[in-house]
Scaffold this active site. Structure first.
Site, PDB file in Angstrom:
ATOM      1  N   TYR A 104       0.837  -1.199   0.000  1.00 50.65           N
ATOM      2  CA  TYR A 104       0.000   0.000   0.000  1.00 50.65           C
ATOM      3  C   TYR A 104       0.877   1.256   0.000  1.00 50.65           C
ATOM      4  O   TYR A 104       2.000   1.250   0.518  1.00 50.65           O
ATOM      5  CB  TYR A 104      -0.870   0.049   1.262  1.00 50.65           C
ATOM      6  CG  TYR A 104      -1.960  -0.984   1.320  1.00 50.65           C
ATOM      7  CD1 TYR A 104      -3.204  -0.740   0.738  1.00 50.65           C
ATOM      8  CD2 TYR A 104      -1.762  -2.191   1.976  1.00 50.65           C
ATOM      9  CE1 TYR A 104      -4.220  -1.677   0.805  1.00 50.65           C
ATOM     10  CE2 TYR A 104      -2.771  -3.140   2.048  1.00 50.65           C
ATOM     11  CZ  TYR A 104      -3.998  -2.881   1.465  1.00 50.65           C
ATOM     12  OH  TYR A 104      -4.995  -3.820   1.537  1.00 50.65           O
ATOM     13  N   TYR A 129      -0.009 -10.132   0.441  1.00 48.92           N
ATOM     14  CA  TYR A 129       1.081  -9.558   1.230  1.00 48.92           C
ATOM     15  C   TYR A 129       1.146 -10.217   2.601  1.00 48.92           C
ATOM     16  O   TYR A 129       0.150 -10.730   3.115  1.00 48.92           O
ATOM     17  CB  TYR A 129       0.930  -8.036   1.362  1.00 48.92           C
ATOM     18  CG  TYR A 129      -0.368  -7.561   1.969  1.00 48.92           C
ATOM     19  CD1 TYR A 129      -0.562  -7.536   3.343  1.00 48.92           C
ATOM     20  CD2 TYR A 129      -1.400  -7.117   1.147  1.00 48.92           C
ATOM     21  CE1 TYR A 129      -1.746  -7.075   3.891  1.00 48.92           C
ATOM     22  CE2 TYR A 129      -2.594  -6.659   1.678  1.00 48.92           C
ATOM     23  CZ  TYR A 129      -2.755  -6.637   3.060  1.00 48.92           C
ATOM     24  OH  TYR A 129      -3.940  -6.189   3.589  1.00 48.92           O
ATOM     25  N   ARG A 136      -2.030 -12.439   3.543  1.00 46.52           N
ATOM     26  CA  ARG A 136      -3.404 -12.064   3.235  1.00 46.52           C
ATOM     27  C   ARG A 136      -3.708 -12.348   1.773  1.00 46.52           C
ATOM     28  O   ARG A 136      -2.915 -12.028   0.885  1.00 46.52           O
ATOM     29  CB  ARG A 136      -3.632 -10.573   3.519  1.00 46.52           C
ATOM     30  CG  ARG A 136      -3.572 -10.221   5.004  1.00 46.52           C
ATOM     31  CD  ARG A 136      -4.863  -9.573   5.453  1.00 46.52           C
ATOM     32  NE  ARG A 136      -6.020 -10.389   5.191  1.00 46.52           N
ATOM     33  CZ  ARG A 136      -7.196  -9.937   4.769  1.00 46.52           C
ATOM     34  NH1 ARG A 136      -7.360  -8.651   4.563  1.00 46.52           N
ATOM     35  NH2 ARG A 136      -8.217 -10.749   4.562  1.00 46.52           N
ATOM     36  N   HIS A 174      -7.009  -8.678  -2.224  1.00 45.34           N
ATOM     37  CA  HIS A 174      -8.349  -8.138  -1.958  1.00 45.34           C
ATOM     38  C   HIS A 174      -8.385  -6.649  -2.244  1.00 45.34           C
ATOM     39  O   HIS A 174      -7.345  -5.992  -2.309  1.00 45.34           O
ATOM     40  CB  HIS A 174      -8.768  -8.404  -0.509  1.00 45.34           C
ATOM     41  CG  HIS A 174      -7.853  -7.771   0.502  1.00 45.34           C
ATOM     42  ND1 HIS A 174      -6.674  -8.358   0.908  1.00 45.34           N
ATOM     43  CD2 HIS A 174      -7.928  -6.587   1.171  1.00 45.34           C
ATOM     44  CE1 HIS A 174      -6.079  -7.583   1.789  1.00 45.34           C
ATOM     45  NE2 HIS A 174      -6.814  -6.491   1.959  1.00 45.34           N
ATOM     46  N   HIS A 181     -10.492  -3.112  -0.890  1.00 43.26           N
ATOM     47  CA  HIS A 181     -11.394  -2.526   0.106  1.00 43.26           C
ATOM     48  C   HIS A 181     -12.416  -1.645  -0.608  1.00 43.26           C
ATOM     49  O   HIS A 181     -12.063  -0.843  -1.480  1.00 43.26           O
ATOM     50  CB  HIS A 181     -10.622  -1.680   1.109  1.00 43.26           C
ATOM     51  CG  HIS A 181      -9.577  -2.450   1.865  1.00 43.26           C
ATOM     52  ND1 HIS A 181      -9.821  -3.048   3.079  1.00 43.26           N
ATOM     53  CD2 HIS A 181      -8.289  -2.734   1.566  1.00 43.26           C
ATOM     54  CE1 HIS A 181      -8.735  -3.647   3.506  1.00 43.26           C
ATOM     55  NE2 HIS A 181      -7.779  -3.475   2.600  1.00 43.26           N
TER      56      HIS A 181
END
Length: 266
Positions: free
Chosen positions: A132, A171, A181, A184, A186
């Protein structure tokens, strides 16, 4: 120069320990349904496989605030503030972002299947390397100078939204040893006011990390979990350009998409 392995303090629990706890909770939830109880559509507040939830889940009744008072200091928003180009996350910089370009589209619906029109939908996500654009992200994957990972759009008259973006990467996180994880995105929906904000996540079909992830698995009901997974839609793919995924968001009713709303913590 090859990238050095990160020096981080990982949790001591193994994936086997976490997976065994996940299976035990799911079996307990299934047993309660067999005994006549309702399916668990929301995670338990103190979900042990998600280790940090034990420390920071609410232990008291949530404080409810006056929504009108909150809106006195909330950001101002109007539909004309959203430019149509904000739905394309691949054109926000000079160059092309790295990764698998894709189109993500679907409809925002109420529990009766009716379209939710003129709804602000926002998304944020990691880049193709699973990182991110955030100062607290410690994953040593490279940042992509051509990808910020945020976008927004207003739903049309039929409740439809559409984004052009890059498929995010998986990640690592520090819940336990070798915890990863699943990829995905959000999603945030604002309703008619900022105080109505709902947040959820969309996953990708066939991800091998599903069974290992305590966040995805924290929804004990398998059908409710499945509603968080988009489907590949070849008609939505664009020739020589992008792959298409479709994901409808249902706000209410028995088929509602799970949201991180306040009821999830009651």
């Amino acid at each position: 120069m090859p990238l050095e392995k990160p020096s981080v303090a990982l949790g001591r629990d193994t994936q086997g320990t976490i997976s065994a706890e996940i299976r035990a909770i799911e079996a307990d939830a299934a047993r309660r349904v067999q005994q006549g109880g309702p399916p668990e559509l929301h995670p338990r507040r103190d979900y042990p496989p998600y280790r940090s939830s034990l420390l920071r889940h609410p232990t008291h009744e949530l404080v409810r605030v006056d929504p009108e008072e909150v809106e006195r200091v909330s950001p101002a928003f109007g539909h004309t503030d959203v430019n149509v180009l904000e739905s394309d996350l691949t054109i926000q910089h000079v160059g092309e972002p790295l990764g698998e370009r894709m189109t993500v589209s679907g409809r925002v619906l109420d529990g009766e299947g009716r379209p939710v029109r003129h709804q602000l939908v926002e998304l944020w996500q990691a880049n193709a390397g699973g990182r991110y654009v955030h100062k607290r992200d410690q994953h040593p994957a490279p940042l992509d100078p051509n990808f910020t990972g945020v976008g927004r759009v207003i739903t049309g008259d039929n409740g439809e939204y559409k984004f052009t973006t890059i498929k995010p990467g998986a990640y690592p996180w520090k819940n336990h040893v070798n915890a990863w994880r699943p990829a995905h995105i959000h999603f945030s929906l604002f309703g008619n006011a900022f105080t109505q904000r709902l947040i959820t996540q969309m996953y990708f079909p066939g991800d091998p990390l599903f069974a290992l992830d305590p966040i995805y698995q924290s929804i004990a009901d398998p059908a409710a979990r499945a509603r968080l997974v988009g489907t590949y839609d070849h008609d939505l793919s664009v020739s020589e350009w992008s792959l298409g995924y479709r994901w409808d968001i249902v706000l209410t009713g028995s088929k509602a998409t799970w949201m991180e709303g306040e009821d999830a913590h009651d």
